[in-house]
Design a protein around this motif. Sequence first.
Motif, PDB file in Angstrom:
ATOM      1  N   LEU A 199       3.474  -5.616  -6.004  1.00 46.20           N
ATOM      2  CA  LEU A 199       4.260  -5.045  -4.924  1.00 46.20           C
ATOM      3  C   LEU A 199       3.714  -3.686  -4.503  1.00 46.20           C
ATOM      4  O   LEU A 199       3.616  -3.389  -3.305  1.00 46.20           O
ATOM      5  N   ALA A 200       3.308  -2.874  -5.453  1.00 47.25           N
ATOM      6  CA  ALA A 200       2.734  -1.564  -5.142  1.00 47.25           C
ATOM      7  C   ALA A 200       1.432  -1.714  -4.361  1.00 47.25           C
ATOM      8  O   ALA A 200       1.195  -0.990  -3.389  1.00 47.25           O
ATOM      9  N   VAL A 201       0.590  -2.661  -4.755  1.00 52.27           N
ATOM     10  CA  VAL A 201      -0.672  -2.901  -4.044  1.00 52.27           C
ATOM     11  C   VAL A 201      -0.390  -3.380  -2.634  1.00 52.27           C
ATOM     12  O   VAL A 201      -1.054  -2.945  -1.673  1.00 52.27           O
ATOM     13  N   LEU A 202       0.590  -4.253  -2.469  1.00 54.85           N
ATOM     14  CA  LEU A 202       0.954  -4.751  -1.150  1.00 54.85           C
ATOM     15  C   LEU A 202       1.453  -3.623  -0.251  1.00 54.85           C
ATOM     16  O   LEU A 202       1.063  -3.520   0.919  1.00 54.85           O
ATOM     17  N   VAL A 203       2.274  -2.735  -0.779  1.00 54.02           N
ATOM     18  CA  VAL A 203       2.791  -1.612   0.000  1.00 54.02           C
ATOM     19  C   VAL A 203       1.659  -0.662   0.390  1.00 54.02           C
ATOM     20  O   VAL A 203       1.582  -0.206   1.535  1.00 54.02           O
ATOM     21  N   ILE A 204       0.762  -0.382  -0.531  1.00 52.89           N
ATOM     22  CA  ILE A 204      -0.371   0.502  -0.244  1.00 52.89           C
ATOM     23  C   ILE A 204      -1.286  -0.114   0.805  1.00 52.89           C
ATOM     24  O   ILE A 204      -1.728   0.558   1.739  1.00 52.89           O
ATOM     25  N   PHE A 205      -1.565  -1.407   0.689  1.00 50.26           N
ATOM     26  CA  PHE A 205      -2.416  -2.089   1.663  1.00 50.26           C
ATOM     27  C   PHE A 205      -1.775  -2.068   3.042  1.00 50.26           C
ATOM     28  O   PHE A 205      -2.440  -1.792   4.041  1.00 50.26           O
ATOM     29  N   THR A 206      -0.483  -2.363   3.119  1.00 52.85           N
ATOM     30  CA  THR A 206       0.217  -2.388   4.396  1.00 52.85           C
ATOM     31  C   THR A 206       0.244  -1.005   5.035  1.00 52.85           C
ATOM     32  O   THR A 206       0.001  -0.866   6.238  1.00 52.85           O
ATOM     33  N   ALA A 207       0.500   0.017   4.247  1.00 55.57           N
ATOM     34  CA  ALA A 207       0.507   1.381   4.773  1.00 55.57           C
ATOM     35  C   ALA A 207      -0.882   1.791   5.265  1.00 55.57           C
ATOM     36  O   ALA A 207      -1.018   2.424   6.314  1.00 55.57           O
TER      37      ALA A 207
END
Length: 49
Positions: free
Chosen positions: A8-16
């Motif tokens: 989830l953290a990787v997904l949020v960082i990628f999206t941002a």
Amino acid sequence: MSQSDIALAVLVIFTASFCGICAWALWPANRERLKSYGLIPLNEDKNHD
């Protein structure tokens, strides 16, 4: 920290990051310069005979 928390953290960082890059590319100060870069392949080569 579980594996799903890391995912989830990787997904949020990628999206941002993706949203930030899109905003930078569409920023009015950068738009014309990047648009001209997109037209480079369509320009004729002046050194080509």
